[in-house]
Motif scaffolding. Structure first.
Motif, PDB file in Angstrom:
ATOM      1  N   ASP A   1       0.577  43.337 -66.497  1.00 38.41           N
ATOM      2  CA  ASP A   1       0.531  44.790 -66.335  1.00 38.41           C
ATOM      3  C   ASP A   1      -0.888  45.327 -66.234  1.00 38.41           C
ATOM      4  O   ASP A   1      -1.070  46.500 -65.983  1.00 38.41           O
ATOM      5  CB  ASP A   1       1.264  45.474 -67.492  1.00 38.41           C
ATOM      6  CG  ASP A   1       2.769  45.269 -67.387  1.00 38.41           C
ATOM      7  OD1 ASP A   1       3.261  45.022 -66.273  1.00 38.41           O
ATOM      8  OD2 ASP A   1       3.451  45.356 -68.422  1.00 38.41           O
ATOM      9  N   ASP A   2      -1.889  44.494 -66.464  1.00 37.30           N
ATOM     10  CA  ASP A   2      -3.267  44.955 -66.330  1.00 37.30           C
ATOM     11  C   ASP A   2      -3.957  44.289 -65.137  1.00 37.30           C
ATOM     12  O   ASP A   2      -5.163  44.240 -65.060  1.00 37.30           O
ATOM     13  CB  ASP A   2      -4.050  44.722 -67.616  1.00 37.30           C
ATOM     14  CG  ASP A   2      -4.106  43.249 -68.013  1.00 37.30           C
ATOM     15  OD1 ASP A   2      -3.502  42.407 -67.312  1.00 37.30           O
ATOM     16  OD2 ASP A   2      -4.751  42.953 -69.020  1.00 37.30           O
ATOM     17  N   ILE A  13       7.846  52.451 -57.551  1.00 40.76           N
ATOM     18  CA  ILE A  13       9.235  52.718 -57.172  1.00 40.76           C
ATOM     19  C   ILE A  13      10.039  51.426 -57.157  1.00 40.76           C
ATOM     20  O   ILE A  13      11.212  51.424 -56.786  1.00 40.76           O
ATOM     21  CB  ILE A  13       9.309  53.401 -55.792  1.00 40.76           C
ATOM     22  CG1 ILE A  13       8.489  52.609 -54.781  1.00 40.76           C
ATOM     23  CG2 ILE A  13       8.835  54.848 -55.888  1.00 40.76           C
ATOM     24  CD1 ILE A  13       8.950  52.743 -53.379  1.00 40.76           C
ATOM     25  N   GLY A  14       9.416  50.346 -57.540  1.00 41.63           N
ATOM     26  CA  GLY A  14      10.081  49.053 -57.563  1.00 41.63           C
ATOM     27  C   GLY A  14       9.059  47.945 -57.619  1.00 41.63           C
ATOM     28  O   GLY A  14       7.860  48.194 -57.713  1.00 41.63           O
ATOM     29  N   LEU A  15       9.573  46.732 -57.565  1.00 37.89           N
ATOM     30  CA  LEU A  15       8.722  45.547 -57.589  1.00 37.89           C
ATOM     31  C   LEU A  15       8.844  44.817 -56.269  1.00 37.89           C
ATOM     32  O   LEU A  15       9.937  44.653 -55.736  1.00 37.89           O
ATOM     33  CB  LEU A  15       9.142  44.609 -58.724  1.00 37.89           C
ATOM     34  CG  LEU A  15       9.018  45.163 -60.135  1.00 37.89           C
ATOM     35  CD1 LEU A  15       9.586  44.163 -61.132  1.00 37.89           C
ATOM     36  CD2 LEU A  15       7.573  45.477 -60.469  1.00 37.89           C
ATOM     37  N   GLY A  16       7.714  44.364 -55.764  1.00 35.80           N
ATOM     38  CA  GLY A  16       7.711  43.558 -54.552  1.00 35.80           C
ATOM     39  C   GLY A  16       7.520  42.107 -54.915  1.00 35.80           C
ATOM     40  O   GLY A  16       6.695  41.769 -55.747  1.00 35.80           O
ATOM     41  N   LYS A 127       7.745  44.867 -64.938  1.00 37.14           N
ATOM     42  CA  LYS A 127       7.680  43.415 -64.977  1.00 37.14           C
ATOM     43  C   LYS A 127       8.227  42.944 -66.320  1.00 37.14           C
ATOM     44  O   LYS A 127       7.961  43.541 -67.351  1.00 37.14           O
ATOM     45  CB  LYS A 127       6.236  42.956 -64.796  1.00 37.14           C
ATOM     46  CG  LYS A 127       5.666  43.367 -63.458  1.00 37.14           C
ATOM     47  CD  LYS A 127       4.219  42.976 -63.332  1.00 37.14           C
ATOM     48  CE  LYS A 127       3.639  43.509 -62.053  1.00 37.14           C
ATOM     49  NZ  LYS A 127       2.249  43.090 -61.868  1.00 37.14           N
ATOM     50  N   ASP A 128       8.988  41.868 -66.299  1.00 33.93           N
ATOM     51  CA  ASP A 128       9.652  41.398 -67.502  1.00 33.93           C
ATOM     52  C   ASP A 128       9.835  39.889 -67.394  1.00 33.93           C
ATOM     53  O   ASP A 128      10.136  39.392 -66.319  1.00 33.93           O
ATOM     54  CB  ASP A 128      11.014  42.104 -67.616  1.00 33.93           C
ATOM     55  CG  ASP A 128      11.758  41.708 -68.849  1.00 33.93           C
ATOM     56  OD1 ASP A 128      12.720  40.947 -68.708  1.00 33.93           O
ATOM     57  OD2 ASP A 128      11.396  42.145 -69.944  1.00 33.93           O
TER      58      ASP A 128
END
Length: 135
Positions: A1-2, A13-16, A127-128
């Motif tokens: 996340d950094d 708006i989402g993850l690519g 992200k997870d």
């Protein structure tokens, strides 16, 4: 996340991710399993990928999205295009409901798009570690 894409976190708006090609997987992943695994580090897709400074009141998901040629290499496949399309549909609804040009959305409008994406279609915006796992 950094990471380098963290600047897009607030407007995501989402993850690519490059889900359907072996380029996005670890070298030791057997090819028969690769199609089921997502890349370890997807990127945040910002709302601005759906808009153009050249045309008002228009959302542009898919092949005409505002994405660099280098990023397009990763984002050109169907799962990523679906993420952009889902977000454009929700954004169009928000624009209609508030009578706002979607190319002029502010933080509040984008936050509403994010909330509707989560609530209406269970979109993944964060992200997870469980994101790439196969049940």
């Amino acid at each position: 996340d950094d990471g380098a894409d963290s600047v897009h976190y607030d407007h995501r708006i989402g993850l690519g991710y490059y889900w359907l090609n072996s380029t996005g997987y670890e070298a030791d992943t057997p090819s028969d399993e690769a199609e089921f695994l997502a890349t370890e580090n997807p990127v945040y897709l910002p709302y601005e990928t759906l808009t153009s400074s050249y045309c008002e009141n228009l959302l542009i998901p898919g092949y005409a999205a505002s994405i660099s040629g280098q990023a397009w290499f990763e984002l050109r496949l169907q799962p990523n295009l679906c993420v952009l399309g889902d977000a454009a549909g929700i954004a169009a609804t928000v624009a209609h409901d508030h009578d706002v040009d979607p190319t002029a959305f502010g933080d509040t409008d984008i936050h509403e798009v994010q909330e509707r994406l989560r609530e209406d279609i269970d979109a993944i915006l964060d992200k997870d570690v469980s994101y790439g796992e196969v049940a």
